[in-house]
Design an enzyme around this catalytic site. Structure first.
Site, PDB file in Angstrom:
ATOM      1  N   LYS A  34       7.786 100.274  94.568  1.00  0.00           N
ATOM      2  CA  LYS A  34       8.429 101.725  94.947  1.00  0.00           C
ATOM      3  C   LYS A  34      10.431 101.233  95.238  1.00  0.00           C
ATOM      4  CE  LYS A  34       7.211 102.592 100.086  1.00  0.00           C
ATOM      5  NZ  LYS A  34       6.934 103.821 100.912  1.00  0.00           N
ATOM      6  N   ASP A  35      10.644 100.332  95.425  1.00  0.00           N
ATOM      7  CA  ASP A  35      11.889  99.819  95.308  1.00  0.00           C
ATOM      8  C   ASP A  35      12.749  99.541  94.579  1.00  0.00           C
ATOM      9  OD1 ASP A  35      11.705 100.266  98.963  1.00  0.00           O
ATOM     10  OD2 ASP A  35      10.605  98.157  98.723  1.00  0.00           O
TER      11      ASP A  35
ATOM     12  N   ARG B 181      11.630 112.775 100.643  1.00  0.00           N
ATOM     13  CA  ARG B 181      10.463 113.143 100.208  1.00  0.00           C
ATOM     14  C   ARG B 181       9.217 112.905 101.052  1.00  0.00           C
ATOM     15  NH1 ARG B 181       5.316 110.432 100.214  1.00  0.00           N
ATOM     16  NH2 ARG B 181       6.325 108.938 100.860  1.00  0.00           N
ATOM     17  N   ARG B 182       8.471 112.729 102.272  1.00  0.00           N
ATOM     18  CA  ARG B 182       7.657 113.100 103.119  1.00  0.00           C
ATOM     19  C   ARG B 182       7.695 114.129 103.775  1.00  0.00           C
ATOM     20  NH1 ARG B 182       6.722 107.081 105.135  1.00  0.00           N
ATOM     21  NH2 ARG B 182       5.312 106.446 103.439  1.00  0.00           N
TER      22      ARG B 182
ATOM     23  N   ARG C 148      14.590 104.809 110.804  1.00  0.00           N
ATOM     24  CA  ARG C 148      14.592 103.851 109.927  1.00  0.00           C
ATOM     25  C   ARG C 148      13.953 102.441 110.870  1.00  0.00           C
ATOM     26  NH1 ARG C 148      19.192 101.333 106.423  1.00  0.00           N
ATOM     27  NH2 ARG C 148      16.902 100.187 105.851  1.00  0.00           N
TER      28      ARG C 148
ATOM     29  N   ARG D 269       8.666 101.329 114.091  1.00  0.00           N
ATOM     30  CA  ARG D 269       8.057 103.212 113.829  1.00  0.00           C
ATOM     31  C   ARG D 269       7.264 103.413 114.952  1.00  0.00           C
ATOM     32  NH1 ARG D 269       9.868 105.222 107.883  1.00  0.00           N
ATOM     33  NH2 ARG D 269      12.185 102.901 107.475  1.00  0.00           N
TER      34      ARG D 269
ATOM     35  N   CYS E 217      15.132 106.173  94.162  1.00  0.00           N
ATOM     36  CA  CYS E 217      13.628 106.501  95.545  1.00  0.00           C
ATOM     37  C   CYS E 217      13.929 106.479  96.485  1.00  0.00           C
ATOM     38  CB  CYS E 217      13.671 105.041  95.722  1.00  0.00           C
ATOM     39  SG  CYS E 217      14.332 103.569  95.849  1.00  0.00           S
TER      40      CYS E 217
END
Length: 331
Positions: free
Chosen positions: A93-94, A141-142, A163, A169, A256
């Protein structure tokens, strides 16, 4: 004698450790370690990890600000092209959606669980979070989908931009700063921390990022023997699925870090996979507006067919106004 020397030199070269380029994060090292062990079994050669720091690792800015596309990838690709490493492992996804001509995407192994997960205090789920709960994520997106879910259920949540690595996190929750964070299931699984998941978020609630849960293994186009060996790790179903997802992202002209979700499901008739369903979503980060559509068709038999499927869905989403919801995109 020359023939003997040449043969001995070739044998020595065959035993030379393969250099695998990886980011330094705990997750990247875990992912690369898995691939290294598989490549050692395939080739009979040792694999050594070469740690490389990327711009995305050292910048503290939000990904949407620094341009999420490629910030975790460029340094690894530079090392490949310079011959400093033999191959590299990325989180798919990166990767930018355009593949450099000099590099081969040699393998996309079997995908891990692509879903997002909630890690919340006191075992809470989305449904049991209190009104006004603070939910951390670094992903537009989230944010878009979580806020849309809250609106649809008459709830209020505060999405907080964060981040950091998985440890950082989750610490926001354990130290009481946030009520919950949203992470990728695959990352938590690869670090052996699935016990901390309080809820798997189904794609009907939050569609994952295009390519989420999949790894990409790259090497130089000029190294055909290595590319052929690495290709043994490729999973063809995963490849067509993520190709369709990334084609959707590319056709939307989104990076992305844009608020775009996509997931291609392979649908089985009994034990035979016969169809693929591609779902896509684009939303404003406040959740007020979502464009969410899907298409279903035969499982693509080639990369070209998978790309065409992604483009078809993107065109339908653009017709519904998706372009106006991607102000956060970083091209």
């Amino acid at each position: 004698m020359n023939d003997t020397s040449t043969a001995a030199g070739a044998a020595a070269a065959d035993r030379r450790p393969l250099r695998l380029g990886t980011r330094r994060s705990k997750l990247a090292m875990a992912q690369s370690g898995q691939v290294a062990r598989a490549v050692e079994q395939l080739t009979g050669r040792p694999v050594e990890l070469v740690e490389i720091t990327t711009y995305g690792d050292v910048s503290r800015e939000a990904l949407a600000q620094i341009g999420g596309t490629g910030v975790f990838v460029s340094a690894l690709r530079d090392a490949l092209l310079a011959g400093e490493i033999d191959f590299a492992v990325h989180s798919l996804k990166d990767l930018p959606t355009t593949q450099p001509e000099e590099l081969a995407l040699a393998a996309i192994p079997l995908r891990e669980d692509p879903r997002d997960v909630l890690v919340a205090r006191d075992g809470l789920t989305l449904e049991t979070l209190p009104d006004g709960a603070r939910v951390g994520t670094g992903s537009p997106r989230r944010m878009a989908q979580l806020n849309a879910w809250a609106r649809a259920h008459g709830r209020t949540i505060e999405t907080v931009a964060i981040r950091g690595n998985i440890d950082t996190r989750i610490a926001f929750v354990t130290n009481g700063e946030l009520d919950a964070v949203v992470l990728a299931a695959a990352g938590i699984s690869r670090l052996g921390r699935t016990a901390e998941i309080t809820q798997f978020l189904e794609p009907d609630t939050v569609l994952p990022a295009p390519g989420q849960g999949a790894l990409a293994i790259e090497c130089a186009m000029t190294n055909a023997p290595l590319a052929a060996a690495l290709a043994e790790l490729d999973d063809p179903y995963t490849r067509v699925a993520v190709t369709a997802e990334r084609s959707l992202l590319a056709a939307l002209e989104a990076g992305c870090s844009a608020p775009v979700g996509a997931l291609a499901d392979l649908l089985a008739d009994g034990h035979v996979v016969t169809e693929m369903r591609l779902r896509g979503v684009v939303g404003s980060t406040d959740g007020k507006t979502l464009v969410q559509l899907s298409i279903t068709g035969p499982v693509p038999s080639s990369g070209e067919e998978a790309v065409a499927m992604g483009r078809e869905l993107a065109a339908a989403m653009l017709d519904k106004g998706a372009a106006g919801l991607m102000g956060e995109r970083a091209l």
